[in-house]
Design an enzyme around this catalytic site. Sequence first.
Site, PDB file in Angstrom:
ATOM      1  N   LYS A  77       0.840  -1.195   0.000  1.00  0.00           N
ATOM      2  CA  LYS A  77       0.000   0.000   0.000  1.00  0.00           C
ATOM      3  C   LYS A  77       0.877   1.248   0.000  1.00  0.00           C
ATOM      4  CE  LYS A  77      -3.996   1.918   2.527  1.00  0.00           C
ATOM      5  NZ  LYS A  77      -4.894   1.720   3.692  1.00  0.00           N
ATOM      6  N   SER A 152      -9.670   1.567   2.743  1.00  0.00           N
ATOM      7  CA  SER A 152      -8.833   2.346   1.855  1.00  0.00           C
ATOM      8  C   SER A 152      -7.755   1.539   1.140  1.00  0.00           C
ATOM      9  CB  SER A 152      -8.162   3.472   2.644  1.00  0.00           C
ATOM     10  OG  SER A 152      -7.335   2.943   3.673  1.00  0.00           O
ATOM     11  N   SER A 176      -9.945  -0.829   6.918  1.00  0.00           N
ATOM     12  CA  SER A 176      -9.367  -0.578   5.592  1.00  0.00           C
ATOM     13  C   SER A 176      -8.656  -1.761   4.960  1.00  0.00           C
ATOM     14  CB  SER A 176      -8.406   0.617   5.654  1.00  0.00           C
ATOM     15  OG  SER A 176      -9.125   1.818   5.770  1.00  0.00           O
TER      16      SER A 176
END
EC number: 6.3.5.7
Length: 454
Positions: A77, A152, A176
Amino acid sequence: MLKMETVDKVDMIKNHGLTASENLEKFLKRIEAKNDDINAFLEVRGEEAIKRAEEIDARIASGKETGKLAGLVIGVKSNINVEDFNVSAASKTLENYTGSYDATVIRRIKEEDGIIIGMTNMDEFAAGSSTETSFFGPTDNPAAPGRIPGGSSGGSAAAVAAGMCDLALGSDTGGSIRNPASHCGVMGFKPTYGAVSRQGLLDLAMSFDQIGPLAADVSGISLALDVISGYDPADPTTLDSSPDLEVERELKGLRVGVVREFLEVTDEAIDEVIQGKLGAMEDEGAEIVELDFGYIDLCLPTYYLINYVEFFSATRKYDGRKYGHRIEDVCGSEVLRRIHMGSYISQKELSGKYYKRALQARSLIRREITGLLSHVDIIAGPTVPKLPHTLGEELEPMEMYAYDVLTVIANLAGIPAASIPAGDVGGVPVGLQLQAKPGDDGMIVSAMREIASL
């Protein structure tokens, strides 16, 4: 090859049945073929990855020891520091920022011969549940094209779901990792708070954030957790000991808590899928225990009040003086709104009215959920209460926040939680969330292993 269990693939690479280079090449081809449409990766570093794979292959060929992740291809990420990679947090604020060091989790992955392939898309500064707020454009859902992948960590979930990597790292502040895992039909794990170092993570809310893995199978989750967990002197919030991931519990006799209020806020079609999975667990001998959770209505306001304040504090360093742009000048609307809300709540004359009360409510929620967990081995229920919306569909902020109502509890309480595929509604994946006592990460991994075999 993509259907092979992750742990079996490592064994195959170590025992000359597959080379790290061959494994990497198939993923690079997959990324080349699919990423323009899905937008899971923001940056792919193929040449460096090829060199790394060749080094691993040479060591195996010469009979030298290799690590626990030997030859596995891993996406990261874009809010986790990787040296020489673009760590943008999917924001124009940091669009040209290059990591100058490896986060602790990245260092540990490299030490165990994992291959970092690239940086994945995300909601800007992790402030979202759809991966639509990225400065670099939204990510599509490979499991349900045209719908959001969740967020996310949507790029990480989409990369795993599309077969672009073996494993991916995400961060979980209020769901997330678990939210996109559910929407994309993969597995995602949020560890106990402090089980995994946050050093090198660009914080959203420091008292909630945890780094964790996403994978296509339980062995991938377990391998990744084994490598990234453990005390880190660079992060004072880390625990002294790592979670015991060797727990082995059959479903027979496992006490599984089912919280009535979690099902009441869930769409009927999702509830049917979850009930089907719970029924299958019961058929294998699990004991279903009905529970009541009295603070479901407190969870979202408590979480977001604390989130706003901590996010406002975390973003003060993005002032454009040392690198990048001043965040308020270039960020998207959701990030700006959270900054403004955090600033407002943080004003001295208002702190007692909102923030301190939110901290008190957090204590109530933590006591309530840990109290329920004292009566069962795990709590099982829906990960997300509604199906992912269509890309580009306009949602009001509270409609978007509603995705998080069942996942924020684990972050408020600091307990481990995971999402495992439970089925689908009209072809759209649905996840089953598992939660356990603090430190009982291994109990969840064990339950995931049993449930995956149903």
